[in-house]
Scaffold this active site. Structure first.
Site, PDB file in Angstrom:
ATOM      1  CE  LYS A  67     -30.215  -0.563 -13.113  1.00 14.57           C
ATOM      2  NZ  LYS A  67     -30.012  -1.848 -13.778  1.00 14.57           N
ATOM      3  CB  VAL A 259     -36.068  -4.254 -19.529  1.00 17.83           C
ATOM      4  CG1 VAL A 259     -34.795  -5.019 -19.223  1.00 17.83           C
ATOM      5  CG2 VAL A 259     -36.721  -3.709 -18.268  1.00 17.83           C
TER       6      VAL A 259
HETATM    7  N1  GLN Z   1     -36.989  -2.393 -13.291  1.00 15.68           N
HETATM    8  C1  GLN Z   1     -36.030  -3.280 -13.869  1.00 15.68           C
HETATM    9  C2  GLN Z   1     -35.255  -4.011 -12.776  1.00 15.68           C
HETATM   10  O1  GLN Z   1     -34.883  -3.410 -11.830  1.00 15.68           O
HETATM   11  C3  GLN Z   1     -35.090  -2.517 -14.754  1.00 15.68           C
HETATM   12  C4  GLN Z   1     -34.151  -3.427 -15.447  1.00 15.68           C
HETATM   13  C5  GLN Z   1     -33.550  -2.874 -16.717  1.00 15.68           C
HETATM   14  O2  GLN Z   1     -34.042  -1.984 -17.356  1.00 15.68           O
HETATM   15  N2  GLN Z   1     -32.484  -3.516 -17.131  1.00 15.68           N
HETATM   16  O3  GLN Z   1     -35.031  -5.197 -12.852  1.00 15.68           O
END
Ligand code: GLN
Length: 427
Positions: A67, A259
């Protein structure tokens, strides 16, 4: 010396190696298969030297650590005004996948939650999803200093199960935040989350931010320092989701978790850290990742608000070269506070000289504010019937195009400056 640092890292990692709390992400099978015992830690210095401990070579998906990088790319490509019109910069205190926007502006609250991240993807230029993804992929790779690969299984699973993100994207479209086809934007978002990194890649990406946008290994500028400043700002306030306050207090480094089990942490101007441990807490942050960052910060003194001492003097020497001509040799990095000190000292001593010469050849770096202050010194001195000259042999501190609007007189050598100073006194 390098061995000592290596020992520190190994020791801190070992202290947390036995922690088994948390659970691997299980919303898709590919993440549920992660080996919960794996634990990698990497630290990259600002000149690109990397220390590694544990499973620093294991690849995992970058997930939400993408992000800040896509946000940086959007800022870089379309500028802050366009980005700000679509994405806020306020911490949300909500879960990363909350289906929400700001009540009044209808913009996602910040780029570190999914809503803001999906909006950021839509701002990256590209006529097709492939083109847009190619830009993102290239940008991350340049930050890491190597071409990153995509995990196609994770991508396929993310895409197959992404109802919640779909809900977010369609909501954004309905509020006019997202132009174009939400599914195309999501396709790019799922791909960016599925890029594979190691903790060492993360450390290098962090150090690229720590260096204000210059990759420590390749030496190449990836983006400019204003983009990095904004990106790090939102990482400070929003990077660790609803744990942001605790994180800033205890760790004190702009950071982002994912995550997949990764955490990236940046100590501006100094270093970058990458951690991998897939066991997550309830908020989706790596348990051992958070703990190891806390320990590193406490033991190595990495909190970015550590105030060790008042800024050291930027005047390294002062002497009279001949009667009425005083030389001030400056050194180090000159920012507002240092320049203010220099101006005050030079003005306080004005009874001792007719001409003050500021010798700038040992200045490493200077920002616009400090430059303007040095350039403006002469205006103050001439108002008091004194003279002030600058000596800048490399034209690094006062490039010709920055002298406009000032009455600064800049010499290439101290000898030249002294010559003219003598003439001023005689005349
Ligand atoms: N691919 C996951 C989502 O968009 C990434 C979430 C994360 O790393 N917090 O929900």
């Amino acid at each position: 010396m390098a061995e000592l640092v290596q020992q520190y890292l190994d020791q801190i990692r070992d202290e947390h190696a036995g922690d088994t709390e948390g659970a691997v992400a299980d919303y898709i099978p590919e993440l549920a298969n992660a080996d919960p015992t794996e634990f990698g830690l990497s630290l990259s210095s600002s000149d690109g030297f990397v220390y590694e401990s544990g499973d620093a070579a294991t690849e995992f998906t970058i997930q939400s650590i993408s992000k800040p990088f896509t946000y940086a790319l959007a800022l870089d490509q379309v500028g802050q005004d366009v980005v700000d019109a679509k994405i806020g910069v306020e911490p949300s205190g909500e879960a990363f996948n909350e289906i929400s926007v700001d009540d009044t502006t209808k913009r996602p609250k910040n780029p570190m939650i999914n809503a803001g991240a999906i909006a950021a993807v839509s701002l990256v230029p590209g006529t097709t999803p492939d083109e847009r993804f190619a830009r993102i992929h290239e940008f991350y790779s340049r930050c890491a200093g190597r071409k990153l690969d995509i995990d196609h299984d994770v991508y396929a699973s993310e895409k197959a199960t992404g109802s919640r993100n779909r809900a977010i994207a369609y909501m954004l479209q309905s509020f006019g935040v997202l132009d174009g086809d939400p599914d195309e934007v999501l396709d790019v978002y799922f791909r960016q989350c599925s890029l594979r990194v190691t903790s060492t890649d993360l450390a290098r990406m962090a150090t690229t931010l720590a260096r204000g946008g210059v990759n420590p290994c390749t030496g190449r500028r990836v983006t400019d320092s204003a983009v990095v400043q904004r990106t790090l700002s939102v990482m400070v306030t929003c990077g660790m989701y609803d744990a942001a306050g605790d994180w800033v207090s205890a760790v004190g480094m702009p950071a982002k978790s994912g995550v997949g089990g990764g955490i990236v942490a940046v100590l501006p101007g100094q270093l970058g850290i990458g951690v991998y441990s897939p066991l997550l807490d309830a908020k989706g942050n790596s348990v051992r990742g958070v703990r190891v960052c806390r320990s590193l910060s406490a033991r190595l003194g990495l909190h970015f608000l550590t105030v060790t001492r008042e800024s050291s003097s930027t005047i390294r020497a002062r002497y009279d070269l001949c009667e009425g001509v005083r030389v001030y040799e400056l050194h180090g990095d000159l920012l507002f506070a240092g320049a203010e000190q220099v101006l005050r000292t030079v003005e306080n001593e004005r009874g001792d000289y007719d001409v003050a010469i500021l010798e700038l050849s040992r200045i490493d770096d200077i920002n616009g504010a400090a430059r303007n202050m040095l350039a403006g010194l002469r205006t103050d001195l001439t108002a008091m019937n004194k003279e002030g000259f600058l000596v800048d042999p490399d034209h690094k501190v006062m490039p010709a195009d920055t002298r406009q609007g000032h009455h600064a007189i800049v010499f290439d050598s101290l000898d030249d400056a002294v010559q003219v100073a003598k003439e001023f006194r005689a005349g």
